[in-house]
Design a protein around this motif. Structure first.
Motif, PDB file in Angstrom:
ATOM      1  N   LYS A 218     -14.798   5.695  -1.712  1.00 63.35           N
ATOM      2  CA  LYS A 218     -14.382   4.931  -2.987  1.00 63.35           C
ATOM      3  C   LYS A 218     -13.020   5.491  -3.501  1.00 63.35           C
ATOM      4  O   LYS A 218     -12.172   4.507  -3.918  1.00 63.35           O
ATOM      5  N   ALA A 219     -12.488   6.598  -3.289  1.00 63.03           N
ATOM      6  CA  ALA A 219     -11.180   7.118  -3.838  1.00 63.03           C
ATOM      7  C   ALA A 219     -10.238   6.606  -2.990  1.00 63.03           C
ATOM      8  O   ALA A 219      -9.217   6.012  -3.595  1.00 63.03           O
ATOM      9  N   ALA A 220     -10.445   6.332  -1.808  1.00 60.37           N
ATOM     10  CA  ALA A 220      -9.502   5.834  -0.867  1.00 60.37           C
ATOM     11  C   ALA A 220      -9.266   4.240  -1.297  1.00 60.37           C
ATOM     12  O   ALA A 220      -8.190   3.804  -1.244  1.00 60.37           O
ATOM     13  N   VAL A 221     -10.431   3.698  -1.443  1.00 59.18           N
ATOM     14  CA  VAL A 221     -10.252   2.174  -1.770  1.00 59.18           C
ATOM     15  C   VAL A 221      -9.480   2.167  -3.203  1.00 59.18           C
ATOM     16  O   VAL A 221      -8.507   1.361  -3.515  1.00 59.18           O
ATOM     17  N   GLU A 222      -9.701   3.064  -4.180  1.00 59.76           N
ATOM     18  CA  GLU A 222      -8.994   2.996  -5.533  1.00 59.76           C
ATOM     19  C   GLU A 222      -7.471   3.415  -5.228  1.00 59.76           C
ATOM     20  O   GLU A 222      -6.608   2.629  -5.708  1.00 59.76           O
ATOM     21  N   ASP A 223      -7.100   4.230  -4.262  1.00 60.59           N
ATOM     22  CA  ASP A 223      -6.024   4.747  -3.962  1.00 60.59           C
ATOM     23  C   ASP A 223      -5.077   3.447  -3.322  1.00 60.59           C
ATOM     24  O   ASP A 223      -4.086   3.245  -3.605  1.00 60.59           O
ATOM     25  N   ASN A 224      -5.990   2.617  -2.596  1.00 61.34           N
ATOM     26  CA  ASN A 224      -5.220   1.446  -2.108  1.00 61.34           C
ATOM     27  C   ASN A 224      -4.902   0.388  -3.100  1.00 61.34           C
ATOM     28  O   ASN A 224      -3.987  -0.406  -2.619  1.00 61.34           O
ATOM     29  N   LYS A 225      -5.654   0.255  -4.034  1.00 57.90           N
ATOM     30  CA  LYS A 225      -5.535  -0.513  -5.201  1.00 57.90           C
ATOM     31  C   LYS A 225      -4.058  -0.220  -5.823  1.00 57.90           C
ATOM     32  O   LYS A 225      -3.470  -0.976  -6.358  1.00 57.90           O
ATOM     33  N   SER A 226      -3.886   1.169  -6.017  1.00 50.67           N
ATOM     34  CA  SER A 226      -2.749   1.714  -6.505  1.00 50.67           C
ATOM     35  C   SER A 226      -1.537   1.174  -5.580  1.00 50.67           C
ATOM     36  O   SER A 226      -0.463   0.961  -6.275  1.00 50.67           O
ATOM     37  N   ALA A 227      -1.805   1.328  -4.463  1.00 49.22           N
ATOM     38  CA  ALA A 227      -0.497   1.310  -3.472  1.00 49.22           C
ATOM     39  C   ALA A 227      -0.436  -0.346  -3.490  1.00 49.22           C
ATOM     40  O   ALA A 227       0.842  -0.727  -3.392  1.00 49.22           O
TER      41      ALA A 227
ATOM     42  N   LEU B  20       6.135  -1.712   2.025  1.00 48.11           N
ATOM     43  CA  LEU B  20       5.688  -0.205   1.479  1.00 48.11           C
ATOM     44  C   LEU B  20       4.702   0.235   2.427  1.00 48.11           C
ATOM     45  O   LEU B  20       3.661  -0.262   2.866  1.00 48.11           O
ATOM     46  N   CYS B  21       5.205   1.572   2.999  1.00 45.81           N
ATOM     47  CA  CYS B  21       4.251   2.204   3.854  1.00 45.81           C
ATOM     48  C   CYS B  21       3.699   3.537   2.983  1.00 45.81           C
ATOM     49  O   CYS B  21       4.282   4.079   2.312  1.00 45.81           O
ATOM     50  N   ARG B  22       2.532   3.661   2.953  1.00 49.27           N
ATOM     51  CA  ARG B  22       1.448   2.988   3.399  1.00 49.27           C
ATOM     52  C   ARG B  22      -0.059   3.257   2.644  1.00 49.27           C
ATOM     53  O   ARG B  22      -0.008   4.278   2.216  1.00 49.27           O
ATOM     54  N   GLY B  23      -0.954   2.152   2.837  1.00 41.96           N
ATOM     55  CA  GLY B  23      -2.245   2.273   2.538  1.00 41.96           C
ATOM     56  C   GLY B  23      -3.209   2.577   3.732  1.00 41.96           C
ATOM     57  O   GLY B  23      -2.386   2.922   4.811  1.00 41.96           O
ATOM     58  N   GLY B  24      -4.475   2.553   3.632  1.00 39.44           N
ATOM     59  CA  GLY B  24      -5.315   2.914   4.598  1.00 39.44           C
ATOM     60  C   GLY B  24      -6.025   4.122   4.361  1.00 39.44           C
ATOM     61  O   GLY B  24      -6.414   4.520   3.388  1.00 39.44           O
ATOM     62  N   PHE B  25      -6.471   4.776   5.632  1.00 43.08           N
ATOM     63  CA  PHE B  25      -7.129   6.066   5.712  1.00 43.08           C
ATOM     64  C   PHE B  25      -8.488   5.804   4.881  1.00 43.08           C
ATOM     65  O   PHE B  25      -8.805   6.628   3.780  1.00 43.08           O
ATOM     66  N   PHE B  26      -9.080   5.021   5.204  1.00 39.78           N
ATOM     67  CA  PHE B  26     -10.481   4.389   4.847  1.00 39.78           C
ATOM     68  C   PHE B  26     -11.837   5.135   5.269  1.00 39.78           C
ATOM     69  O   PHE B  26     -12.743   4.972   4.866  1.00 39.78           O
ATOM     70  N   THR B  27     -11.402   6.043   6.140  1.00 46.53           N
ATOM     71  CA  THR B  27     -12.855   6.487   7.060  1.00 46.53           C
ATOM     72  C   THR B  27     -13.261   7.948   6.500  1.00 46.53           C
ATOM     73  O   THR B  27     -12.532   9.123   6.984  1.00 46.53           O
ATOM     74  N   HIS B  28     -14.271   8.034   5.627  1.00 41.21           N
ATOM     75  CA  HIS B  28     -14.771   9.167   5.217  1.00 41.21           C
ATOM     76  C   HIS B  28     -16.215   9.419   5.125  1.00 41.21           C
ATOM     77  O   HIS B  28     -16.979   8.231   4.973  1.00 41.21           O
ATOM     78  N   ALA B  29     -16.602  10.480   5.428  1.00 41.49           N
ATOM     79  CA  ALA B  29     -18.111  10.654   5.598  1.00 41.49           C
ATOM     80  C   ALA B  29     -18.665  10.612   4.043  1.00 41.49           C
ATOM     81  O   ALA B  29     -19.762  10.056   3.733  1.00 41.49           O
ATOM     82  N   ASP B  30     -17.935  11.160   3.006  1.00 41.38           N
ATOM     83  CA  ASP B  30     -18.295  11.108   1.773  1.00 41.38           C
ATOM     84  C   ASP B  30     -18.338   9.706   0.810  1.00 41.38           C
ATOM     85  O   ASP B  30     -17.064   9.304   0.914  1.00 41.38           O
ATOM     86  N   PRO B  31     -19.301   9.419   0.581  1.00 41.24           N
ATOM     87  CA  PRO B  31     -19.193   7.917  -0.328  1.00 41.24           C
ATOM     88  C   PRO B  31     -17.713   8.048  -1.361  1.00 41.24           C
ATOM     89  O   PRO B  31     -17.296   6.966  -1.454  1.00 41.24           O
ATOM     90  N   GLU B  32     -18.025   9.032  -1.997  1.00 44.64           N
ATOM     91  CA  GLU B  32     -17.015   9.322  -2.961  1.00 44.64           C
ATOM     92  C   GLU B  32     -15.659   9.342  -2.548  1.00 44.64           C
ATOM     93  O   GLU B  32     -14.805   8.649  -3.187  1.00 44.64           O
ATOM     94  N   ALA B  33     -15.632   9.831  -1.364  1.00 43.71           N
ATOM     95  CA  ALA B  33     -14.351   9.964  -0.830  1.00 43.71           C
ATOM     96  C   ALA B  33     -13.549   8.568  -0.355  1.00 43.71           C
ATOM     97  O   ALA B  33     -12.520   8.002  -0.330  1.00 43.71           O
TER      98      ALA B  33
ATOM     99  N   VAL C  56      -2.310   2.043   7.431  1.00 41.50           N
ATOM    100  CA  VAL C  56      -3.037   2.948   8.761  1.00 41.50           C
ATOM    101  C   VAL C  56      -4.346   3.363   8.492  1.00 41.50           C
ATOM    102  O   VAL C  56      -4.639   3.961   7.517  1.00 41.50           O
ATOM    103  N   SER C  57      -5.376   2.768   9.088  1.00 35.23           N
ATOM    104  CA  SER C  57      -6.417   2.486   8.771  1.00 35.23           C
ATOM    105  C   SER C  57      -7.363   3.840   8.638  1.00 35.23           C
ATOM    106  O   SER C  57      -8.386   3.910   7.918  1.00 35.23           O
TER     107      SER C  57
END
Lengths: 273, 273
Positions: B78-87, B63-76, B102-103
């Motif tokens: 956290k949201a990326a990690v949650e979205d990856n859990k869904s993935a 399955l493509c794809r998770g990742g995109f973890f790099t955000h200045a905002d800590p909430e963003a 794709v990190s």
């Protein structure tokens, strides 16, 4: 000595200017060094170009460029080596100890990247005694991997260094060019490992989006994404104290008035430190 | 088993098709596996997509794809990690054990590439127990360095592997994608070193010139400059025996009739061996 004393104008940044015009620009803007290119040097004439930089008291930080060793035809390979011997002699005549090498892409019609790499090593080996005789160091430049197929299969500083280490240190070094290698997780350790092999330090910035011609996407220092100070610090810690060339291939920079470009170089250069 | 039994259609190669159409295409052309993308899966509905591949007897290679973890905002972040859990949960529901990551590029507004890399490592660390609970392996993909600033600071297989090795082998592996890493002088040793960490093998070719949008410059196997057989042999020697996904981002491929694309995949695929 201030950081600005280390600024060198690579002639490619003001591509529309001939050698004497570029030299005059440096003088007007108190830029103490210049990186020359073979084609405009040939247009001016080698002796005239050498006289112009000497008369202006400019240091020639490098001559760009030799290389392009990868050819299917043995005669073409031989011709490339001969041409590089001429480039070495030109560098010596211009008073620079550094000839930058862009080594060449895949051999036309052949996907064997190892073959291209071995042709490059063989050619450099042939050039070593010529370089030593002229007191010129061959500076192997790693190009960004997006140019691997068509311009240079040497894609990382570490790879350039491993190749250079096969030859004597007085004959073969490496170029640290931020544009090509900023993304490499091994960059800082490779710079440390390079030590005295660093023959040239060139800077410009990675800007987005990439232009239609990816050769022309370089930006002024500070306009893009590269974190210069840690790279400059690593280069200094490795022992390199020479000029820092600003080399920008960019159509909009080339279209700008050269005096504006020179002013911008002086204004942005301290950001590299 | 022939080499063609290992062919997997990555859905991005037929971007205009929904999941059920892509599944039907695989069935018509005797392609036994498919790599799915989250967006078209969501359009079809997760349960419907899972039922479609199951009914067709297709193996889901990734399955493509998770990742995109790099955000200045800590909430963003956290949201990326949650979205990856869904993935991860989606991957499990679709019956695949591989989620491609794709990190993410540089943190917006920040040139510190080390910071981006540490955010990625932190996020993967948070995801490891979730991946293990679902029996899904996170497959770190190194992207070509031309995407380092804006999409993925992980630029070499060796770097992806060094990151993966910080975590358990059942939870984190790497993708070998020819397009992104073919130019790397350390590629074959890094593949050997990756061994059981190889979670996915994706192929397409490097063609020139690069298009205006460098994301869309990929070619069919054999149309470009990549020497596939040594890479495939190294991947096999490392122990990887799974599907080989053909993933081509290219507007002209997307505009071609999908049945023609599927035929071309079957015709060109043996060149990867």
């Amino acid at each position: 000595m201030t950081v600005l004393d280390r600024l060198s104008l690579n002639q490619a940044t003001v591509k529309r200017l001939g050698v004497t015009e570029a030299v005059d620009l440096c003088v007007r803007h108190d830029i103490r060094a210049i990186g020359l290119w073979r084609e405009p040097v040939a247009e001016t004439g080698l002796a005239g170009a050498a006289a112009a930089v000497r008369a202006a008291g400019l240091h020639v930080s490098s001559l760009c460029r030799g290389g392009f060793f990868t050819h299917a035809d043995p005669e073409a390979r031989k011709a490339a080596v001969e041409d590089n011997k001429s480039a070495i002699a030109e560098a010596a005549a211009l008073g620079t100890g550094t000839l930058v090498l862009v080594s060449g892409g895949l051999v036309p019609g052949c996907r064997d990247i190892g073959l291209a790499r071995s042709m490059i090593a063989d050619a450099i080996g042939e050039l070593v005694p010529v370089a030593q005789a002229h007191g010129v160091r061959l500076a192997i430049e790693a190009l960004h991997p997006m140019f691997a197929a068509d311009r240079c299969v040497i894609t990382r500083l570490g790879e350039a260094l491993d190749l250079a280490l096969q030859f004597p240190a007085d004959a073969v070094g490496v170029v640290v060019d931020t544009y090509h290698i900023w993304w490499d997780a091994s960059l800082l350790p490779d710079i440390a490992r390079a030590g005295e092999r660093i023959a040239s330090y060139q800077v410009c910035d990675w800007i987005l989006p990439l232009p239609a011609d990816p050769l022309l996407g370089r930006g002024h220092v500070g306009d893009g994404h590269i974190d210069f100070p840690p790279i400059t610090a690593a280069v200094a810690a490795a022992g390199y104290t020479g000029p820092i060339e600003v080399e920008i291939f960019n159509e909009s920079v080339w279209s700008a008035p050269p005096d504006e470009t020179a002013k911008k170089l002086r204004a942005t250069f301290p950001q590299a430190f």
